[in-house]
Design an enzyme around this catalytic site. Sequence first.
Site, PDB file in Angstrom:
ATOM      1  N   GLU A   1       2.148 -19.590   1.737  1.00 43.72           N
ATOM      2  CA  GLU A   1       1.676 -18.747   0.636  1.00 43.72           C
ATOM      3  C   GLU A   1       1.520 -17.310   1.099  1.00 43.72           C
ATOM      4  O   GLU A   1       0.955 -17.053   2.173  1.00 43.72           O
ATOM      5  CB  GLU A   1       0.328 -19.285   0.144  1.00 43.72           C
ATOM      6  CG  GLU A   1       0.145 -19.188  -1.334  1.00 43.72           C
ATOM      7  CD  GLU A   1       1.080 -20.126  -2.095  1.00 43.72           C
ATOM      8  OE1 GLU A   1       2.078 -19.617  -2.658  1.00 43.72           O
ATOM      9  OE2 GLU A   1       0.827 -21.329  -2.126  1.00 43.72           O
ATOM     10  N   HIS A   2       2.000 -16.378   0.298  1.00 46.36           N
ATOM     11  CA  HIS A   2       1.961 -14.942   0.598  1.00 46.36           C
ATOM     12  C   HIS A   2       2.737 -14.624   1.872  1.00 46.36           C
ATOM     13  O   HIS A   2       2.468 -13.630   2.542  1.00 46.36           O
ATOM     14  CB  HIS A   2       0.513 -14.435   0.697  1.00 46.36           C
ATOM     15  CG  HIS A   2      -0.199 -14.453  -0.617  1.00 46.36           C
ATOM     16  ND1 HIS A   2      -0.093 -13.446  -1.558  1.00 46.36           N
ATOM     17  CD2 HIS A   2      -1.013 -15.385  -1.177  1.00 46.36           C
ATOM     18  CE1 HIS A   2      -0.814 -13.741  -2.615  1.00 46.36           C
ATOM     19  NE2 HIS A   2      -1.381 -14.920  -2.422  1.00 46.36           N
TER      20      HIS A   2
ATOM     21  N   ASP B   1       6.226 -14.788   1.481  1.00 40.22           N
ATOM     22  CA  ASP B   1       7.570 -14.455   0.995  1.00 40.22           C
ATOM     23  C   ASP B   1       7.844 -12.963   0.987  1.00 40.22           C
ATOM     24  O   ASP B   1       8.976 -12.535   1.178  1.00 40.22           O
ATOM     25  CB  ASP B   1       7.867 -15.087  -0.379  1.00 40.22           C
ATOM     26  CG  ASP B   1       6.933 -14.654  -1.490  1.00 40.22           C
ATOM     27  OD1 ASP B   1       5.829 -14.154  -1.196  1.00 40.22           O
ATOM     28  OD2 ASP B   1       7.301 -14.822  -2.665  1.00 40.22           O
TER      29      ASP B   1
ATOM     30  N   GLY C   1      -0.531 -20.379 -12.107  1.00 41.06           N
ATOM     31  CA  GLY C   1      -0.005 -20.233 -10.757  1.00 41.06           C
ATOM     32  C   GLY C   1       1.193 -21.121 -10.485  1.00 41.06           C
ATOM     33  O   GLY C   1       1.580 -21.291  -9.333  1.00 41.06           O
TER      34      GLY C   1
ATOM     35  N   SER D   1       4.135 -20.493 -11.885  1.00 37.42           N
ATOM     36  CA  SER D   1       5.300 -19.613 -12.086  1.00 37.42           C
ATOM     37  C   SER D   1       5.924 -19.702 -13.466  1.00 37.42           C
ATOM     38  O   SER D   1       7.142 -19.806 -13.613  1.00 37.42           O
ATOM     39  CB  SER D   1       6.370 -19.862 -11.015  1.00 37.42           C
ATOM     40  OG  SER D   1       5.852 -19.525  -9.766  1.00 37.42           O
TER      41      SER D   1
ATOM     42  N   SER E   1       6.065 -17.184 -15.449  1.00 38.13           N
ATOM     43  CA  SER E   1       6.821 -15.941 -15.637  1.00 38.13           C
ATOM     44  C   SER E   1       8.170 -16.008 -14.926  1.00 38.13           C
ATOM     45  O   SER E   1       9.202 -15.622 -15.485  1.00 38.13           O
ATOM     46  CB  SER E   1       6.016 -14.731 -15.158  1.00 38.13           C
ATOM     47  OG  SER E   1       5.670 -14.854 -13.792  1.00 38.13           O
TER      48      SER E   1
ATOM     49  N   GLU F   1      10.721  -8.340 -12.331  1.00 36.50           N
ATOM     50  CA  GLU F   1       9.258  -8.445 -12.266  1.00 36.50           C
ATOM     51  C   GLU F   1       8.660  -7.292 -11.470  1.00 36.50           C
ATOM     52  O   GLU F   1       7.616  -6.752 -11.824  1.00 36.50           O
ATOM     53  CB  GLU F   1       8.835  -9.793 -11.660  1.00 36.50           C
ATOM     54  CG  GLU F   1       7.343  -9.984 -11.678  1.00 36.50           C
ATOM     55  CD  GLU F   1       6.893 -11.398 -11.974  1.00 36.50           C
ATOM     56  OE1 GLU F   1       5.684 -11.636 -11.882  1.00 36.50           O
ATOM     57  OE2 GLU F   1       7.723 -12.259 -12.297  1.00 36.50           O
TER      58      GLU F   1
ATOM     59  N   ASP G   1       9.265 -17.556  -6.073  1.00 36.89           N
ATOM     60  CA  ASP G   1       9.128 -18.240  -7.362  1.00 36.89           C
ATOM     61  C   ASP G   1      10.465 -18.323  -8.088  1.00 36.89           C
ATOM     62  O   ASP G   1      10.860 -19.379  -8.591  1.00 36.89           O
ATOM     63  CB  ASP G   1       8.101 -17.520  -8.238  1.00 36.89           C
ATOM     64  CG  ASP G   1       6.705 -17.554  -7.643  1.00 36.89           C
ATOM     65  OD1 ASP G   1       6.502 -18.250  -6.628  1.00 36.89           O
ATOM     66  OD2 ASP G   1       5.818 -16.864  -8.188  1.00 36.89           O
TER      67      ASP G   1
ATOM     68  N   TYR H   1      -3.316  -8.772  -6.073  1.00 36.84           N
ATOM     69  CA  TYR H   1      -2.063  -9.201  -5.429  1.00 36.84           C
ATOM     70  C   TYR H   1      -1.322  -8.012  -4.818  1.00 36.84           C
ATOM     71  O   TYR H   1      -0.917  -8.044  -3.654  1.00 36.84           O
ATOM     72  CB  TYR H   1      -1.185  -9.902  -6.474  1.00 36.84           C
ATOM     73  CG  TYR H   1       0.109 -10.470  -5.960  1.00 36.84           C
ATOM     74  CD1 TYR H   1       0.206 -11.808  -5.597  1.00 36.84           C
ATOM     75  CD2 TYR H   1       1.245  -9.688  -5.849  1.00 36.84           C
ATOM     76  CE1 TYR H   1       1.402 -12.346  -5.139  1.00 36.84           C
ATOM     77  CE2 TYR H   1       2.446 -10.212  -5.394  1.00 36.84           C
ATOM     78  CZ  TYR H   1       2.515 -11.538  -5.046  1.00 36.84           C
ATOM     79  OH  TYR H   1       3.694 -12.062  -4.585  1.00 36.84           O
TER      80      TYR H   1
END
Length: 388
Positions: free
Chosen positions: A33-34, A36, A126, A128, A130, A163, A175, A225
């Site tokens: 997580e975090h 990417d 959370g 994804s 979007s 995005e 994502d 974020y």
Amino acid sequence: MKEKLIQQFKDLYKGEGEIRSYFAPGRVNLIGEHTDYNGGHVFPCALTLGTYGIVRDRDDRKLRFYSANFEKLGVIETSLDELVPDPKANWTNYPKGVMWAFEKRGYKLSHGMDILIYGNIPNGSGLSSSASLEVLTGVILKDTFGFDQVSMVDIALIGQDSENNFNGCNCGIMDQFASAMGKKDHAIFLDTNTLQYEYAPVVLEDAKIVITNSKVKHSLVDSAYNDRRSECETALKELKAVTKISSLGELSEEEYEAHKDAIKDAVRQKRAKHAVYENQRTVRAVEALKNQDVELFGKLMNASHESLRYDYEVSCKEIDILVDLAQAMPGVLGSRITGGGFGGCTVSIVKNDAVDAFISEIGRTYQEKVGHEAEFYVVDIGDGAGVI
């Protein structure tokens, strides 16, 4: 589902012409997580939950959007000549952003469309929603306009670009990549620095993946974020003064510890530590899964949450309650927050004979502690986006 949505489309838009159907999945990240946007590894899988699109061509440049999830908004009209971000455009800024990104690359959209959207991913969870909508739009455009040269990896990159630069969230590639490139019963071990990837079978004998929705919605654009990403970028600049790296993902834990004093702020040190250690955890977790060591995989998930909670500080009270309850339960191999953070969902690996107790006991205790209920999804891993 497809037939029901097509009928809804006909009732809404009337008229004649070929109607086409598409689907793009949401994703859950098992670990990583975090990492990417820090040049590290991630390990997401596509879900069978996702976003459906029903589409018909128009002979003008008008775009008409309707979401069965936001019925009160009705049909939102715009045109291919108005591809600019607009708060009044609400959720349609996501498909508009993908159209903008296609045109920016020279892929001309020659006519408008009528589009009906329905998603069964909880909004703000959370998982994804979007990115799923962005990838769905990319598949619609590729198919509608015959952009055969656009690959599914291209669609993921276009979704990320839209995005970042149309909707203002500085997200990484994970994502969109998971939604575009998912494979049934496999997770994707992706090096975000090079976009090299491999599919790893997710063989959980006698266990299930259970997602728990805290019902605390997050908005990554409005959240911290972007701050986290900025803190990591500053830490990377400081580290570059003492070591030859282009991303935090290139550092081992030992190299980070040797050079961390180059980072002049204690908070930035914690952010960089998470990025480095989480990347190494992800590499070890995939190896554990290949060796069918699901227990070690679960322990690494637990360690991931600890780091996200204290070093990266993207958890919240409700999520921590869910994780603490899960980790204390017999039959739970691992549990952690998943997604960008500040709310959303946890992902847990739960032994089959403990799933019912997991849902009932955690559901009851969580409601007592926070005053609202959680939602639980026992999920399957599905394929990536495409034409239905």
